[in-house]
Design an enzyme around this catalytic site. Structure first.
Site, PDB file in Angstrom:
ATOM      1  N   THR A  81      17.992 -32.315  -8.152  1.00 48.20           N
ATOM      2  CA  THR A  81      17.363 -31.586  -7.060  1.00 48.20           C
ATOM      3  C   THR A  81      16.833 -32.565  -6.014  1.00 48.20           C
ATOM      4  OG1 THR A  81      16.724 -29.762  -8.503  1.00 48.20           O
ATOM      5  CG2 THR A  81      15.458 -30.018  -6.490  1.00 48.20           C
ATOM      6  N   ASN A 106      11.724 -32.836 -20.600  1.00 48.02           N
ATOM      7  CA  ASN A 106      11.391 -33.644 -19.417  1.00 48.02           C
ATOM      8  C   ASN A 106      10.387 -32.917 -18.540  1.00 48.02           C
ATOM      9  OD1 ASN A 106      12.418 -33.101 -16.429  1.00 48.02           O
ATOM     10  ND2 ASN A 106      13.860 -32.072 -17.819  1.00 48.02           N
ATOM     11  N   LEU A 108       9.919 -34.449 -15.228  1.00 44.55           N
ATOM     12  CA  LEU A 108      10.094 -35.426 -14.152  1.00 44.55           C
ATOM     13  C   LEU A 108       9.416 -34.969 -12.858  1.00 44.55           C
ATOM     14  CD1 LEU A 108      13.815 -36.341 -14.856  1.00 44.55           C
ATOM     15  CD2 LEU A 108      11.953 -37.988 -14.771  1.00 44.55           C
ATOM     16  N   SER A 168      12.771 -24.818 -12.036  1.00 44.11           N
ATOM     17  CA  SER A 168      12.247 -25.998 -12.737  1.00 44.11           C
ATOM     18  C   SER A 168      10.814 -25.715 -13.162  1.00 44.11           C
ATOM     19  CB  SER A 168      12.279 -27.217 -11.821  1.00 44.11           C
ATOM     20  OG  SER A 168      11.497 -28.235 -12.406  1.00 44.11           O
ATOM     21  N   ASN A 170       8.602 -27.934 -13.806  1.00 42.83           N
ATOM     22  CA  ASN A 170       7.764 -29.131 -13.646  1.00 42.83           C
ATOM     23  C   ASN A 170       7.152 -29.312 -12.267  1.00 42.83           C
ATOM     24  OD1 ASN A 170       8.390 -29.910 -16.338  1.00 42.83           O
ATOM     25  ND2 ASN A 170      10.414 -30.536 -15.601  1.00 42.83           N
ATOM     26  N   ASN A 235      18.232 -23.087 -16.377  1.00 39.85           N
ATOM     27  CA  ASN A 235      17.470 -24.344 -16.329  1.00 39.85           C
ATOM     28  C   ASN A 235      16.851 -24.597 -17.718  1.00 39.85           C
ATOM     29  OD1 ASN A 235      16.007 -26.594 -15.246  1.00 39.85           O
ATOM     30  ND2 ASN A 235      16.026 -25.562 -13.261  1.00 39.85           N
ATOM     31  N   THR A 236      15.993 -25.585 -17.811  1.00 42.11           N
ATOM     32  CA  THR A 236      15.328 -25.910 -19.088  1.00 42.11           C
ATOM     33  C   THR A 236      14.340 -24.802 -19.470  1.00 42.11           C
ATOM     34  OG1 THR A 236      13.666 -27.151 -17.856  1.00 42.11           O
ATOM     35  CG2 THR A 236      15.521 -28.395 -18.739  1.00 42.11           C
TER      36      THR A 236
HETATM   37  C1  LIG Z   1      16.161 -35.268 -17.609  1.00 44.40           C
HETATM   38  C2  LIG Z   1      16.559 -33.963 -16.978  1.00 44.40           C
HETATM   39  C3  LIG Z   1      16.356 -33.770 -15.609  1.00 44.40           C
HETATM   40  C4  LIG Z   1      16.721 -32.554 -15.019  1.00 44.40           C
HETATM   41  N1  LIG Z   1      16.531 -32.381 -13.671  1.00 44.40           N
HETATM   42  C5  LIG Z   1      16.937 -31.224 -13.079  1.00 44.40           C
HETATM   43  C6  LIG Z   1      16.811 -31.043 -11.683  1.00 44.40           C
HETATM   44  O1  LIG Z   1      16.397 -31.941 -10.945  1.00 44.40           O
HETATM   45  N2  LIG Z   1      17.200 -29.842 -11.165  1.00 44.40           N
HETATM   46  C7  LIG Z   1      17.711 -28.823 -11.937  1.00 44.40           C
HETATM   47  O2  LIG Z   1      18.058 -27.761 -11.406  1.00 44.40           O
HETATM   48  N3  LIG Z   1      17.854 -28.985 -13.278  1.00 44.40           N
HETATM   49  C8  LIG Z   1      17.488 -30.153 -13.843  1.00 44.40           C
HETATM   50  N4  LIG Z   1      17.632 -30.308 -15.193  1.00 44.40           N
HETATM   51  C9  LIG Z   1      18.166 -29.177 -15.998  1.00 44.40           C
HETATM   52  C10 LIG Z   1      19.678 -29.283 -16.206  1.00 44.40           C
HETATM   53  O3  LIG Z   1      20.368 -29.214 -14.996  1.00 44.40           O
HETATM   54  C11 LIG Z   1      20.165 -28.144 -17.138  1.00 44.40           C
HETATM   55  O4  LIG Z   1      19.960 -26.917 -16.481  1.00 44.40           O
HETATM   56  C12 LIG Z   1      19.435 -28.114 -18.471  1.00 44.40           C
HETATM   57  O5  LIG Z   1      19.160 -29.422 -18.923  1.00 44.40           O
HETATM   58  C13 LIG Z   1      20.232 -27.382 -19.549  1.00 44.40           C
HETATM   59  O6  LIG Z   1      21.472 -28.059 -19.795  1.00 44.40           O
HETATM   60  P1  LIG Z   1      21.693 -29.072 -21.039  1.00 44.40           P
HETATM   61  O7  LIG Z   1      21.187 -28.380 -22.267  1.00 44.40           O
HETATM   62  O8  LIG Z   1      23.171 -29.318 -21.058  1.00 44.40           O
HETATM   63  O9  LIG Z   1      20.920 -30.303 -20.712  1.00 44.40           O
HETATM   64  C14 LIG Z   1      17.286 -31.517 -15.807  1.00 44.40           C
HETATM   65  C15 LIG Z   1      17.501 -31.739 -17.173  1.00 44.40           C
HETATM   66  C16 LIG Z   1      17.157 -32.937 -17.751  1.00 44.40           C
HETATM   67  C17 LIG Z   1      17.416 -33.145 -19.224  1.00 44.40           C
END
Ligand SMILES: Cc1cc2nc3c(=O)[nH]c(=O)nc-3n(C[C@H](O)[C@H](O)[C@H](O)COP(=O)(O)O)c2cc1C
Length: 346
Positions: A81, A106, A108, A168, A170, A235-236
């Site tokens: 992002t 995370n 961040l 997000s 965070n 997202n997370t």
């Molecule tokens: C370290 C980290 C940083 C992330 N930063 C962003 C971000 O900046 N913007 C966003 O939309 N999602 C962010 N995500 C979420 C991922 O894009 C994704 O939606 C989420 O991790 C689920 O996928 P996964 O299980 O394959 O990691 C981040 C995930 C991680 C692990």
């Protein structure tokens, strides 16, 4: 897991990530060529993807790895992002491995170098594949919605699609933008800008996995009302599933990786059923294998993304997934991946 990926696991997660960025930038040519197969080519609303597997937002926050990530096999890259102004994000440490669970937490907080640098990188990339930009507001912004509009105007021209990140966990109060009264204003104003563009860009909305079906229905209504092209789920998560074993589960932040797969799949399944297959759905959350990716496709995702599993398995995971995907398609009697979209969810 390769020797190098094993070594990276010994470093603190954020140091390992920064090191991986340099390795990807300067070392991608050392990796073998990416796997390609006609059965994985897919056209989604006029965009040609060489395969449906993308790197999720957050890995390449500053759009500096577009070409190497496409070269190592991803069919598309979602950068960001990115926020209008550069920002440091939350205090460190802010990324935690849950090794026993194949997961990460995370917090961040949108650390990035800002829109100017991002656009410069976007423009200078060769872009031999599809590129999306994921946008968000600065943490100290007086008006979150204005930040999205400002950055959308600057960025949309240089990429194939723009993702509106309202999910997000965070950035304080960011998820409030998913409430009807805010989301309606945001989507209405964005769609107005989009409709005035000479080249109409796709807009995707990225949502969280922690809400109710009623809430997702409200989102679908607004997305349809303002002709938003699709939804990225998810997202997370702020949830902490019972199955988590690693002590880091107590950390604050968004959970990603294997333990959120079912949660994200549930949202995807609901979205596909409720949207009459009219929206583009991108499935993300817990993809660690070809089967995970294929399941999301059969639930209704036209495209799939991953992030966390890459940090555990290394770049060879991409080819492994693509090769196995071809087998899974053939086993089911399909000739192209697009035929499998929604096959298990009709
Ligand atoms: C370290 C980290 C940083 C992330 N930063 C962003 C971000 O900046 N913007 C966003 O939309 N999602 C962010 N995500 C979420 C991922 O894009 C994704 O939606 C989420 O991790 C689920 O996928 P996964 O299980 O394959 O990691 C981040 C995930 C991680 C692990």
């Amino acid at each position: 897991m390769s020797f190098l990926t094993g070594l990276l696991q010994l470093l603190p997660p954020e140091t390992a990530h920064n090191f991986t960025i340099q390795l990807t930038k300067y070392g991608s040519s050392l990796l073998g060529s990416a796997f390609q197969d006609q059965s994985l080519h897919t056209n989604v609303r006029g965009l040609n993807f060489k395969n449906p597997l993308g790197i999720a937002a957050g890995f390449d926050k500053n759009a500096e790895l577009i070409d190497p990530l496409l070269k190592i096999g991803f069919g598309f890259v979602e950068c960001g992002t990115v926020t209008p102004m550069p920002q440091f994000g939350n205090t460190q440490p802010r990324v935690f491995r849950l090794k026993k669970d194949n997961a990460i937490i995370n917090r961040l907080g949108f650390n990035n170098k800002g829109e100017k640098r991002f656009v410069k990188n976007l423009i200078s990339a060769k872009k031999s594949g599809i590129v999306g930009s994921n946008i968000g507001p600065n943490k100290d912004s007086k008006n979150f919605i204005d930040d999205y509009l400002k950055i959308y105007r600057k960025i949309s021209i240089s990429c194939d699609y723009v993702t509106i990140n309202v999910s997000s966990p965070n950035t304080e109060a960011l998820r409030d933008l998913q409430r009807k009264e805010y989301l309606e204003v945001l989507l209405r104003e964005l769609s107005q800008i989009r409709d005035e563009e000479t080249i109409r860009k796709l807009i995707m909305l990225k949502i969280d996995p922690d809400n109710t079906n009623d809430h997702y229905s409200m989102i679908i209504n607004l997305v349809n009302k303002y002709n938003i092209d699709g939804i990225i789920a998810t997202n997370t998560s702020l949830s902490r599933p019972e199955i988590l074993r690693d002590l880091n589960k107590k950390r604050e932040g968004g959970l990603s990786g294997a333990p959120i797969k079912d949660l994200s799949d549930k949202v995807l399944k609901f979205l596909y059923r409720e949207t009459n297959q009219e929206l583009i759905l991108i499935g993300v959350g817990g993809v660690c294998s070809a089967l995970d990716a294929y399941n999301k496709i059969k639930l209704g995702a036209s495209l799939v993304q991953l992030y966390t599993s890459l940090t555990y398995c290394g770049p060879q995971l991409i080819n492994e997934i693509l090769i196995d995907l071809v087998k899974l398609i053939k086993d089911d009697g399909f000739t192209n991946i697009s035929e499998a979209v929604g096959a298990d969810n009709r």
